[in-house]
Design an enzyme around this catalytic site. Structure first.
Site, PDB file in Angstrom:
ATOM      1  CB  SER A   1     -44.858 -71.783 -31.920  1.00 36.61           C
ATOM      2  OG  SER A   1     -45.395 -72.142 -33.182  1.00 36.61           O
TER       3      SER A   1
ATOM      4  CE1 TYR B   1     -39.798 -71.446 -34.202  1.00 35.19           C
ATOM      5  CE2 TYR B   1     -41.816 -72.464 -34.990  1.00 35.19           C
ATOM      6  CZ  TYR B   1     -41.157 -71.409 -34.385  1.00 35.19           C
ATOM      7  OH  TYR B   1     -41.878 -70.314 -33.947  1.00 35.19           O
TER       8      TYR B   1
END
Ligand code: NDP
Ligand code: 8X3
Length: 255
Positions: free
Chosen positions: A141, A154
């Site tokens: 990501s 995250y």
């Protein structure tokens, strides 16, 4: 471009978003598929939708180390010779600052995004090395490179994915096994509904007034990197919607 006829593509997290879109993309190119996720009903529906494509569905929680190794070891021929592993299963949970974050959420993200991805990789990689052929495609990501408020654990898990991908390349020196890290930005899937623990209204606000990436956009990046000639290794693809950009390092005047 590589042909996917007689190639096996194993996709984790195929019940939604990028994973389901990638399954459709590879099936359209004639690939043999192994799809997995925890929601058996979704897997059945996708298997039915993809119809004549050779497909095996595994109801599997990638956090369960023994189950991952057992399921992969039990795959019948020719599904056992995995050519492409798409390590896509993952999630974000919560957007609170670190001092207020829920530790259960942090554990789940670490267990899924880091440990689940490691288990699948470790289970599939020996066969790829023996056959001297294969491609691991990880879903990182932009959060693995660029911090944002509430990204905390995250972003940390996706930084792991980035560094793990690069280190796999180092270990695979001398083999023809490829490794790619796909690093998307804002993309509308079930991602935000999951992040906000089922609050669909709050999730919808994330994308309101923008044109985010779609799951098909990411499936195309995954497919493209896998379809390039065997001597080409795409190390990473960082992809964002035009609507998203970097805020830059911010200065708070009173600090
Ligand atoms: P979705 O929520 O739409 O899909 C996530 C998939 O992961 C589902 O199929 C889910 O299946 C599966 N999954 C989650 N936990 C597990 C588990 N423990 N075991 C097996 N499967 C699991 O999200 P996306 O498609 O958007 O996300 C896919 C990946 O891309 C994730 O790794 C995410 O972090 C990453 N990503 C997403 C971005 C975005 O903006 N959407 C941007 C950048 C990266 P099930 O619930 O059935 O188990
Ligand atoms: C998902 C993209 O920017 O929400 O990984 O972290 S972002």
């Amino acid at each position: 471009m590589t042909s996917f006829t007689d190639r096996t593509v194993f996709i984790t997290g195929a019940t939604s978003g990028f994973g389901a879109a990638a399954a459709r993309r590879f099936a359209a190119a004639g690939a043999r598929l192994v799809i997995c996720g925890r929601r058996a009903g979704r897997l059945e529906a996708l298997t039915a939708e993809l119809g004549p494509a050779p497909i095996r569905a595994l109801t599997l929680d990638v956090r369960d180390r023994a189950a991952v190794f057992e399921a992969i070891a039990a795959l019948p021929s020719p599904f056992d010779a995995i050519d492409v592993l798409v390590n896509n299963a993952g999630l974000a949970l919560g957007l609170e600052p670190a001092h207020q974050a829920n530790l259960e959420d942090w554990d789940k993200m670490v267990d899924t995004n880091i440990k689940g991805l490691m288990y699948c990789t470790r289970a599939v990689l020996p066969g790829m090395v023996t056959r001297n052929h294969g491609h691991i495609i990880n879903l990182g990501s932009i959060a693995g490179s660029h911090p944002y408020p509430g990204g905390n654990a995250y972003g940390g898990t996706k930084a792991f994915v980035k560094q793990f991908s690069l280190n796999l390349r180092a270990d695979l020196y001398g083999s023809k096994v490829r490794v790619t890290n796909i690093e998307p930005g804002l993309c509308e899937t079930e991602f935000s509904v999951v992040r906000f623990h089922g609050d669909a209204e709050r999730a919808a606000q994330v994308y309101e007034g923008t044109t985010p990436l779609t799951a098909d956009d990411i499936a195309e990046c995954i497919f493209w990197s896998a379809a390039l000639p065997a001597h080409v290794n795409i190390n990473s693809i960082e992809v964002m919607p035009v609507a998203q950009t970097f805020a830059g390092a911010r200065v708070y005047k009173e600090c």
